[in-house]
Design a protein around this motif. Structure first.
Motif, PDB file in Angstrom:
ATOM      1  N   THR A  28       1.180  -1.205   0.011  1.00  0.00           N
ATOM      2  CA  THR A  28       0.016  -0.114   0.112  1.00  0.00           C
ATOM      3  C   THR A  28       1.276   1.338  -0.181  1.00  0.00           C
ATOM      4  O   THR A  28       2.375   0.995   0.186  1.00  0.00           O
ATOM      5  CB  THR A  28      -0.922  -0.137   1.269  1.00  0.00           C
ATOM      6  OG1 THR A  28      -0.239  -0.104   2.805  1.00  0.00           O
ATOM      7  CG2 THR A  28      -1.609  -1.148   1.258  1.00  0.00           C
ATOM      8  N   TRP A  29       0.746   2.484  -0.458  1.00  0.00           N
ATOM      9  CA  TRP A  29       1.857   3.427  -0.419  1.00  0.00           C
ATOM     10  C   TRP A  29      -0.125   4.722  -0.746  1.00  0.00           C
ATOM     11  O   TRP A  29      -0.990   4.726  -0.836  1.00  0.00           O
ATOM     12  CB  TRP A  29       1.926   3.474  -1.407  1.00  0.00           C
ATOM     13  CG  TRP A  29       1.951   3.590  -3.098  1.00  0.00           C
ATOM     14  CD1 TRP A  29       1.670   4.621  -3.765  1.00  0.00           C
ATOM     15  CD2 TRP A  29       1.350   2.447  -3.755  1.00  0.00           C
ATOM     16  NE1 TRP A  29       1.629   4.191  -5.232  1.00  0.00           N
ATOM     17  CE2 TRP A  29       0.561   2.788  -4.902  1.00  0.00           C
ATOM     18  CE3 TRP A  29       1.532   0.754  -2.687  1.00  0.00           C
ATOM     19  CZ2 TRP A  29       0.361   1.881  -5.973  1.00  0.00           C
ATOM     20  CZ3 TRP A  29       0.900  -0.054  -4.501  1.00  0.00           C
ATOM     21  CH2 TRP A  29       0.900   0.302  -5.768  1.00  0.00           C
ATOM     22  N   LYS A  30       0.308   5.870  -0.724  1.00  0.00           N
ATOM     23  CA  LYS A  30       0.248   7.132  -1.018  1.00  0.00           C
ATOM     24  C   LYS A  30       0.523   7.396  -2.156  1.00  0.00           C
ATOM     25  O   LYS A  30       2.068   7.847  -2.647  1.00  0.00           O
ATOM     26  CB  LYS A  30      -0.261   7.851  -0.023  1.00  0.00           C
ATOM     27  CG  LYS A  30      -0.569   7.285   1.041  1.00  0.00           C
ATOM     28  CD  LYS A  30      -1.539   8.731   2.451  1.00  0.00           C
ATOM     29  CE  LYS A  30      -2.384   7.636   3.195  1.00  0.00           C
ATOM     30  NZ  LYS A  30      -2.266   8.247   3.942  1.00  0.00           N
ATOM     31  N   LYS A  31       0.227   8.247  -3.132  1.00  0.00           N
ATOM     32  CA  LYS A  31       0.052   9.416  -4.230  1.00  0.00           C
ATOM     33  C   LYS A  31      -0.456   9.991  -4.388  1.00  0.00           C
ATOM     34  O   LYS A  31      -1.367  10.038  -5.078  1.00  0.00           O
ATOM     35  CB  LYS A  31       0.461   8.346  -5.571  1.00  0.00           C
ATOM     36  CG  LYS A  31       1.091   8.670  -6.824  1.00  0.00           C
ATOM     37  CD  LYS A  31       1.563   7.817  -7.333  1.00  0.00           C
ATOM     38  CE  LYS A  31       1.671   9.097  -8.108  1.00  0.00           C
ATOM     39  NZ  LYS A  31       2.672   8.443  -9.525  1.00  0.00           N
ATOM     40  N   ASN A  32       0.226  11.611  -4.037  1.00  0.00           N
ATOM     41  CA  ASN A  32      -0.633  12.826  -4.345  1.00  0.00           C
ATOM     42  C   ASN A  32      -2.292  12.487  -3.272  1.00  0.00           C
ATOM     43  O   ASN A  32      -2.676  12.553  -3.521  1.00  0.00           O
ATOM     44  CB  ASN A  32      -0.711  12.954  -5.744  1.00  0.00           C
ATOM     45  CG  ASN A  32       0.285  12.791  -6.608  1.00  0.00           C
ATOM     46  OD1 ASN A  32       1.097  13.512  -6.403  1.00  0.00           O
ATOM     47  ND2 ASN A  32       0.519  12.558  -7.782  1.00  0.00           N
ATOM     48  N   GLY A  33      -1.756  12.120  -2.619  1.00  0.00           N
ATOM     49  CA  GLY A  33      -2.540  12.088  -1.465  1.00  0.00           C
ATOM     50  C   GLY A  33      -3.569  10.876  -1.651  1.00  0.00           C
ATOM     51  O   GLY A  33      -4.498  10.804  -0.770  1.00  0.00           O
ATOM     52  N   ALA A  34      -3.871  10.370  -2.481  1.00  0.00           N
ATOM     53  CA  ALA A  34      -4.605   9.232  -2.908  1.00  0.00           C
ATOM     54  C   ALA A  34      -3.996   8.166  -2.366  1.00  0.00           C
ATOM     55  O   ALA A  34      -2.875   7.543  -2.816  1.00  0.00           O
ATOM     56  CB  ALA A  34      -4.826   8.531  -3.679  1.00  0.00           C
ATOM     57  N   THR A  35      -4.442   6.688  -1.581  1.00  0.00           N
ATOM     58  CA  THR A  35      -4.529   5.424  -1.175  1.00  0.00           C
ATOM     59  C   THR A  35      -4.592   4.512  -2.390  1.00  0.00           C
ATOM     60  O   THR A  35      -5.580   3.886  -3.377  1.00  0.00           O
ATOM     61  CB  THR A  35      -5.109   4.758   0.366  1.00  0.00           C
ATOM     62  OG1 THR A  35      -5.038   6.143   1.292  1.00  0.00           O
ATOM     63  CG2 THR A  35      -4.373   3.843   0.706  1.00  0.00           C
ATOM     64  N   LYS A  36      -2.926   4.152  -2.590  1.00  0.00           N
ATOM     65  CA  LYS A  36      -2.960   3.024  -3.635  1.00  0.00           C
ATOM     66  C   LYS A  36      -2.909   1.605  -2.652  1.00  0.00           C
ATOM     67  O   LYS A  36      -2.192   1.112  -2.216  1.00  0.00           O
ATOM     68  CB  LYS A  36      -1.768   3.224  -4.240  1.00  0.00           C
ATOM     69  CG  LYS A  36      -2.568   4.757  -5.309  1.00  0.00           C
ATOM     70  CD  LYS A  36      -3.488   4.354  -6.103  1.00  0.00           C
ATOM     71  CE  LYS A  36      -3.436   5.934  -6.677  1.00  0.00           C
ATOM     72  NZ  LYS A  36      -4.727   6.437  -8.001  1.00  0.00           N
ATOM     73  N   ARG A  37      -3.150   0.714  -3.452  1.00  0.00           N
ATOM     74  CA  ARG A  37      -3.081  -0.934  -3.516  1.00  0.00           C
ATOM     75  C   ARG A  37      -2.292  -1.766  -4.305  1.00  0.00           C
ATOM     76  O   ARG A  37      -2.871  -2.132  -5.783  1.00  0.00           O
ATOM     77  CB  ARG A  37      -3.828  -1.496  -2.164  1.00  0.00           C
ATOM     78  CG  ARG A  37      -4.152  -2.843  -1.901  1.00  0.00           C
ATOM     79  CD  ARG A  37      -4.892  -3.643  -1.428  1.00  0.00           C
ATOM     80  NE  ARG A  37      -4.540  -4.619  -0.781  1.00  0.00           N
ATOM     81  CZ  ARG A  37      -5.008  -4.857   0.227  1.00  0.00           C
ATOM     82  NH1 ARG A  37      -5.058  -5.100   1.193  1.00  0.00           N
ATOM     83  NH2 ARG A  37      -4.388  -6.433   0.587  1.00  0.00           N
ATOM     84  N   SER A  38      -1.862  -2.337  -4.470  1.00  0.00           N
ATOM     85  CA  SER A  38      -0.986  -3.766  -5.325  1.00  0.00           C
ATOM     86  C   SER A  38      -2.039  -4.424  -5.570  1.00  0.00           C
ATOM     87  O   SER A  38      -2.926  -5.299  -4.441  1.00  0.00           O
ATOM     88  CB  SER A  38      -0.039  -4.494  -4.792  1.00  0.00           C
ATOM     89  OG  SER A  38      -0.080  -4.638  -4.186  1.00  0.00           O
ATOM     90  N   GLY A  39      -1.877  -4.835  -7.210  1.00  0.00           N
ATOM     91  CA  GLY A  39      -3.066  -5.601  -7.464  1.00  0.00           C
ATOM     92  C   GLY A  39      -2.703  -6.976  -7.595  1.00  0.00           C
ATOM     93  O   GLY A  39      -3.439  -8.111  -7.614  1.00  0.00           O
ATOM     94  N   VAL A  40      -1.768  -7.272  -7.456  1.00  0.00           N
ATOM     95  CA  VAL A  40      -0.497  -8.933  -7.227  1.00  0.00           C
ATOM     96  C   VAL A  40      -0.238  -9.268  -6.543  1.00  0.00           C
ATOM     97  O   VAL A  40      -0.004  -7.900  -4.932  1.00  0.00           O
ATOM     98  CB  VAL A  40       0.035  -9.050  -8.465  1.00  0.00           C
ATOM     99  CG1 VAL A  40      -0.918  -9.177  -9.623  1.00  0.00           C
ATOM    100  CG2 VAL A  40       1.485  -7.922  -8.066  1.00  0.00           C
ATOM    101  N   ALA A  41      -0.134  -9.900  -5.889  1.00  0.00           N
ATOM    102  CA  ALA A  41       0.685 -10.535  -3.998  1.00  0.00           C
ATOM    103  C   ALA A  41       2.320 -10.928  -4.544  1.00  0.00           C
ATOM    104  O   ALA A  41       2.628 -11.359  -5.776  1.00  0.00           O
ATOM    105  CB  ALA A  41      -0.307 -11.691  -3.716  1.00  0.00           C
TER     106      ALA A  41
END
Length: 51
Positions: free
Chosen positions: A7-20
């Protein structure tokens, strides 16, 4: 085998990887994400298989 997602934040939006990932791959991906502009708070999270 233990799986991981990121998980990470990019320009304020939280993102999550789509793969393991396996642990070495997750750590490598984390290092690459931390190099990108606007990316903050990168975390490697344990997940169950298929999650």
């Amino acid at each position: 085998m233990q799986n991981y997602k990121l998980t990470w934040k990019k320009n304020g939006a939280t993102k999550r990887s789509g793969v393991a990932y396996d642990k070495p791959s997750a750590d490598h991906r984390k290092a690459r994400l931390e190099q990108e502009d606007g990316v903050t708070d990168v975390q490697v999270i344990k997940v169950k298989p298929g999650e």
